[in-house]
Design a protein around this motif. Sequence first.
Motif, PDB file in Angstrom:
ATOM      1  N   GLY A  62     -50.933  38.100 -16.484  1.00 51.70           N
ATOM      2  CA  GLY A  62     -50.744  36.977 -15.573  1.00 51.70           C
ATOM      3  C   GLY A  62     -49.268  36.703 -15.346  1.00 51.70           C
ATOM      4  N   THR A  97     -55.268  33.150 -13.145  1.00 53.27           N
ATOM      5  CA  THR A  97     -55.332  32.684 -11.753  1.00 53.27           C
ATOM      6  C   THR A  97     -54.689  31.315 -11.581  1.00 53.27           C
ATOM      7  N   PRO A 122     -50.690  37.506  -8.510  1.00 53.98           N
ATOM      8  CA  PRO A 122     -51.385  38.691  -9.020  1.00 53.98           C
ATOM      9  C   PRO A 122     -50.422  39.698  -9.645  1.00 53.98           C
TER      10      PRO A 122
END
Length: 389
Positions: A62, A97, A122
Amino acid sequence: MLSAEANQRITKVGPGTPAGDLLRRYWMPVAPKAEVDEVRVRPVRLLGEDLVVYKDDRGRYGLLAEQCPHRSASLAYGRIDDDGIRCPYHGWKYDVTGRCLEQPAEPAGSTYKDTIKHTAYPVQEAGGLLFAYMGPLPAPLIPPFDVLARPDWERRIEIHPILDCNWVQPMENSVDPAHLYWLHGYTGGAPNQQPDDENRYEEFDFGIYKSHVNEDEIETHPLVFPNILRGPGHVAHFRIPVDDTHTRIMYILYNPTPDGTPTGQENVPYQYIGPIKTEHDDFGYPRYQHRMDTFAGQDGMAWETQGPVADREREHLSVSDTGVIMFRKMLDQQITVAAEGGDPLGVIRTPRDVINFKVQREDRHNGQIIPWRGQAERSFAKSVRVPVA
Ligand code: FES
Ligand SMILES: [Fe+2]
């Protein structure tokens, strides 16, 4: 020469700036995958944004804004969990996310966490590097450039010291072969160029091919738009805009297998390269003294002494700057393409085969391909995090 306004248009990298919005249409290298596997979380400054890259216990990568949306402590000190990263201050937890999964000190049953959306980008791996995409969604594909995708190449990564200058300076240098003799040959002691060698430039689907022609050879390799120098030899240089006045350079170096068999390489080792300058010069002044005994030191001297952002109002361009002018024009045009919502040069959305670039030395008299000098022999087996002096 460029007006101050035109100069800002191509150099500023923050969100909402013309070049910043263009650069956000491309996947940008963040860190070696092997390093994030090892340290699990580390800060990253990219395109003027302070971020952290991390790997959760499920193996997902992430990239989040560094400051916690609760009360702004740094997630670079965060704790990695099964499914996210916890802020070190009050333990709020975020997934890759940007969803907030937990707020430990809130009353049981609170749904406040569902209203929190943290900035998240992303992340994908290619060629041993983690890449991030910070532009409008849906994200395009990471182009399968040879250096990222060839299965028969064994790779290694070099991380160079952060340069105190804007990213456009090293990129202009990528199409400036007139410096080869003077900076690397004459000034820096690498005598394999001549001052009157001829240079040729050609635009193509992914950037600009540059050919350097001397009495005996034609050496060709591309600038891959917007921020990669591919070659010469077995290397690609990624010039990664940290912010308006800093640039991180990472190399991917490779050795092809002699017979084209896949290497099966799973881990790409990485190494930090030592400083190219000292804080005080040889005469005691508090100004940088650049090392002039390596190519990286010589180039770094030239780029940094142009200024944090080169003042292009003061320059006097000449015939030898043909490639520089071509690159600036391309940059300006592609900024407009991105601003109008189009996909700029080299952005791809449908899968395709490996993109092999022409990176070659050719005998000018008989057209035969000549091997690169000494590039393939360097090798190291282990990642090294401590800078090597
Ligand atoms: S500042 Fe991050 S949880 Fe409070
Ligand atoms: Fe150079």
